[in-house]
Design an enzyme around this catalytic site. Structure first.
Site, PDB file in Angstrom:
ATOM      1  N   GLU A  39      36.279  65.449  68.449  1.00  0.00           N
ATOM      2  CA  GLU A  39      35.299  66.530  68.311  1.00  0.00           C
ATOM      3  C   GLU A  39      35.254  67.254  69.652  1.00  0.00           C
ATOM      4  OE1 GLU A  39      34.016  67.444  65.601  1.00  0.00           O
ATOM      5  OE2 GLU A  39      34.669  65.759  64.389  1.00  0.00           O
ATOM      6  N   CYS A  92      28.527  72.426  72.368  1.00  0.00           N
ATOM      7  CA  CYS A  92      29.926  72.649  71.983  1.00  0.00           C
ATOM      8  C   CYS A  92      30.076  73.823  71.029  1.00  0.00           C
ATOM      9  CB  CYS A  92      30.528  71.380  71.388  1.00  0.00           C
ATOM     10  SG  CYS A  92      29.673  70.773  69.922  1.00  0.00           S
TER      11      CYS A  92
END
Length: 463
Positions: free
Chosen positions: A214, A248
């Site tokens: 991720e 993110c």
């Protein structure tokens, strides 16, 4: 049997694998019981987590710790508990008429011991959501926490003390993380930068360990001429201030249609300037991150790029960095070559949707893309033609908190998904099962008449 020469990490992994093999498949009721213990501990340690996060960051708003770190974690755990029994059911498949009366189905079985490497920006959610998902799938976990959040780590260790048979917590610097990623886990899960993710992927490959990455990426915002400007600006300001922009999926650059560009920029500056300056905000993690962002801005200015500051650069500090807009920077500059991870936003004027998409395609595949328009054709165009991990239309960031949506990137922004049933499947092995009767009649047919059966099958399938 492990020897004295094995490292402490190897011995800890061996102990978890031994524990897993003693009970390799547990019931949904037992897994849910463990998850409820985890949820209860998180809720009970609320004040400790808020205080610890304030200490680890230069400044952290309680809202960021509670709303964006704790609540999504608890929500995901509750979602797993509600759906786990259904997820664990065998998935029936069709064996085909030629294999009647056999049955075919998929059993989702635990992989074993999952290694999880968590980042610092959301130290609660990004450690405990994958952990809860792995436990829900029936696995044991080794959890490597970030060295940048020692105070939160201490609380997480207390939270997980009641699950010591399920999880071992590891702390340490980058060297420890490197050794951790080289262990022969049954699955390795990493959240962090693309640069480090490549190293983790290489380490996992040395042991043929399946890896989920991720990663980050430069997530764009496309604002077309028919967009609700007020909503787009409110969402953008919220997203760049949430957690100090250290997310993110935070927008890294915005592409604004030329028809509304001047109005949009004027209102965006006005909104950033009107944000109250108080202690209820989150600053940058530390001084090193402040220096990194300042270097980006200085490079842009040295190349003649126009930069707007909500706060003069000479007065910025880690806990109050302000917000900075960089206008039409060349793609070769640092601000467009790497994930910003802070309150800096690049802005481009575009002629149309195709122009916007061409800019996005000139960078690496983003983890998220945000599109503001009511035009159905434009929405479909981005849905089907633009590569990105996830797409939000007329909203920003909130998709990550939707427990029923998968989450993950593509290419440079990640490999694999978690959240929802996709997360359960990530941490499970999909074991195909072909189940026939113990009667021998079909075996006798193949034994005696295989040449005839071969001709029939050839006629049916290869005619």
């Amino acid at each position: 049997m492990k020897s004295e020469r094995d490292s402490e990490l190897e011995q800890q992994l061996f102990s978890l694998k031994t524990s897993f093999l003693a009970e390799p498949y547990t019931s949904s009721a037992l897994r849910i019981e463990k998850l409820k213990v985890l949820k209860s501990a998180i809720v009970n340690y609320k004040s400790e987590l808020v205080g610890a996060a304030r200490k680890d960051f230069s400044q952290r708003a309680e809202l960021d710790t509670v709303m964006a770190d704790m609540i999504p974690t608890v929500n995901h755990i509750e979602y797993i508990c509600r759906n786990l029994k259904q997820w664990m059911k065998p998935d029936k498949r069709n064996p085909g008429l030629e294999f009647v009366p056999s049955r075919a189905y998929v059993e989702y079985v635990p992989k074993g011991v999952v290694g999880i490497i968590a980042p610092w920006n959301y130290p609660i959610q990004l450690a405990l959501v994958p952990l809860a998902t792995a436990i829900g799938a029936g696995n044991k976990v080794m959890l490597k926490l970030s060295e940048h959040t020692p105070n939160v780590n201490k609380v997480i260790k207390s939270i997980l003390s009641s699950l010591s048979n399920e999880c071992i917590v590891i702390e340490g610097d980058g060297n420890t993380a490197g050794e951790f990623s080289e262990l022969p886990f049954d699955h390795l899960f990493f959240t962090g930068s693309t640069q480090i993710g490549k190293k983790v992927y290489q380490a996992g490959a040395s042991n043929l360990v399946p890896v989920t990455l991720e990663l980050g990426g430069k997530s764009p915002v496309i604002v077309l001429s028919d967009a609700n400007i007020e909503k787009a600006i409110l969402d953008l300001v919220f997203a760049k201030r949430m957690n100090g922009g250290q997310i993110c999926v935070a927008p890294d650059y915005v592409l604004v249609h030329q028809e509304i560009y001047d109005t949009f920029i004027s209102k965006l500056k006005e909104k950033f300037e009107s944000v109250p300056n108080n202690n209820e905000h989150t600053g940058l993690l530390n001084e090193r991150h402040k220096i990194r962002l300042l270097a980006m801005l200085e490079q842009a200015k040295s190349k003649g790029v126009t930069v707007w500051h909500s706060k003069p650069m000479e007065t910025v500090v880690a806990d109050d960095f302000g917000v900075h807009l960089v206008f039409d920077p060349p793609r070769g500059l640092q601000v467009m070559q790497e994930e910003v991870f802070g309150p800096v936003l690049s802005v481009y004027k575009v002629g149309d949707l195709e122009h916007a998409q061409s800019i996005i395609r000139s960078t690496e595949v983003p983890l998220a893309c945000y599109l503001y328009t009511s035009d159905k054709c434009a929405q479909n165009d981005v849905k089907y033609r633009l590569g990105c991990g996830s797409l939000s239309i007329n909203d920003m960031l909130l998709h990550v908190a939707v427990a029923d949506l998968p989450f993950g990137g593509v290419g440079s922004s990640g490999i694999g998904q978690y959240h929802s049933v996709e997360g359960f499947k990530t941490f499970s092995h999909s074991k195909g099962v072909f189940h026939s009767s113990d009667k021998a009649w079909r075996s006798r047919l193949f034994d005696r008449y295989s040449h005839i059966i071969g001709k029939i099958l050839t006629w049916l399938y290869l005619k």
